[in-house]
Design a protein around this motif. Structure first.
Motif, PDB file in Angstrom:
ATOM      1  N   ARG A  40       6.715  11.929   0.200  1.00 26.21           N
ATOM      2  CA  ARG A  40       6.038  11.192  -0.866  1.00 26.21           C
ATOM      3  C   ARG A  40       4.620  11.710  -1.041  1.00 26.21           C
ATOM      4  NH1 ARG A  40       6.384   5.243   1.444  1.00 26.21           N
ATOM      5  NH2 ARG A  40       5.216   6.380   2.997  1.00 26.21           N
ATOM      6  N   ILE A  56       4.774   8.401  -5.043  1.00 21.26           N
ATOM      7  CA  ILE A  56       5.892   8.955  -5.798  1.00 21.26           C
ATOM      8  C   ILE A  56       6.719   9.839  -4.888  1.00 21.26           C
ATOM      9  CG2 ILE A  56       4.666   8.884  -8.007  1.00 21.26           C
ATOM     10  CD1 ILE A  56       4.477  11.967  -7.792  1.00 21.26           C
ATOM     11  N   PHE A  96      11.227  11.248 -10.702  1.00 21.08           N
ATOM     12  CA  PHE A  96      10.480  10.690  -9.581  1.00 21.08           C
ATOM     13  C   PHE A  96      10.646   9.184  -9.542  1.00 21.08           C
ATOM     14  CE2 PHE A  96       8.187  14.674 -10.254  1.00 21.08           C
ATOM     15  CZ  PHE A  96       8.017  15.122  -8.952  1.00 21.08           C
ATOM     16  N   VAL A  98       8.792   5.731  -8.363  1.00 20.60           N
ATOM     17  CA  VAL A  98       7.416   5.294  -8.199  1.00 20.60           C
ATOM     18  C   VAL A  98       7.420   3.934  -7.516  1.00 20.60           C
ATOM     19  CG1 VAL A  98       5.267   4.697  -9.380  1.00 20.60           C
ATOM     20  CG2 VAL A  98       6.709   6.521 -10.276  1.00 20.60           C
ATOM     21  N   ILE A 118      -0.369   7.412 -11.073  1.00 19.18           N
ATOM     22  CA  ILE A 118       0.804   8.274 -11.209  1.00 19.18           C
ATOM     23  C   ILE A 118       0.373   9.701 -11.521  1.00 19.18           C
ATOM     24  CG2 ILE A 118       2.784   8.776 -12.705  1.00 19.18           C
ATOM     25  CD1 ILE A 118       3.281   5.761 -12.869  1.00 19.18           C
TER      26      ILE A 118
END
Length: 165
Positions: A40, A56, A96, A98, A118
């Motif tokens: 991540r 993410i 991805f 989140v 993000i």
């Protein structure tokens, strides 16, 4: 009479490459991806009084905010659209997952903070996306905040109602 020519994004990229400005891989220092042991990337996003901690990882495009699905937390479609903008610009939509926690501010500020987080997390995961996200303005923290209330005023700038008698 001069005809004004409209340029597309592709034309501007070609112009940047021709002048040597659009080739960051050759000139600039290569950035290393920042990922934890679980694969991540983490980043913090801020907007107004809201602070978002964003993780993410590669996945199917699931977004959860404070343990809820994005549709539950951000009910307005405009706020959900804000969250997907970095993925659409970077051409990484639904690639991805989140997970984020947001505190402070209202819903609009929180959505802006998540978008900022993000974008920063994407650049940490894939440093090559930095130029695209920077050009779109997603890596810049929006500095606008609420103006403080002043003494002798009803609000920040509004005066008290004038009474003639």
């Amino acid at each position: 009479m001069a005809i004004q020519q409209t340029r597309t994004l592709a034309d501007l990229k070609d112009l940047a490459i021709a002048t040597g400005a659009g080739a960051p891989e050759q000139d600039a220092v290569q950035r290393e991806p920042k990922r934890d042991a679980l694969g991540r990337s983490y980043a913090t996003g801020r907007r107004k009084d809201a602070v978002a901690r964003v993780w993410i990882k590669p996945g199917r495009g699931d977004i959860s905010v404070n343990g809820k699905k994005v549709g539950q937390y951000f009910a307005r479609p405009v706020l959900r659209m804000l969250l997907t903008q970095p993925f659409l610009v970077a051409d990484r939509y639904n690639q991805f997952d989140v997970n984020c926690t947001v505190t402070g501010g209202g819903l609009s500020g929180q959505a802006g903070a998540v978008r900022h987080g993000i974008s920063r997390a994407l650049t940490n995961y894939e440093p090559g996306l930095r130029t695209i996200l920077k050009a779109a303005g997603f890596l810049t923290r929006d500095p606008r905040v609420v103006e403080r209330k002043k003494y002798g005023r009803a609000k920040a700038r509004r005066s008290f109602q004038f009474s003639k008698r």
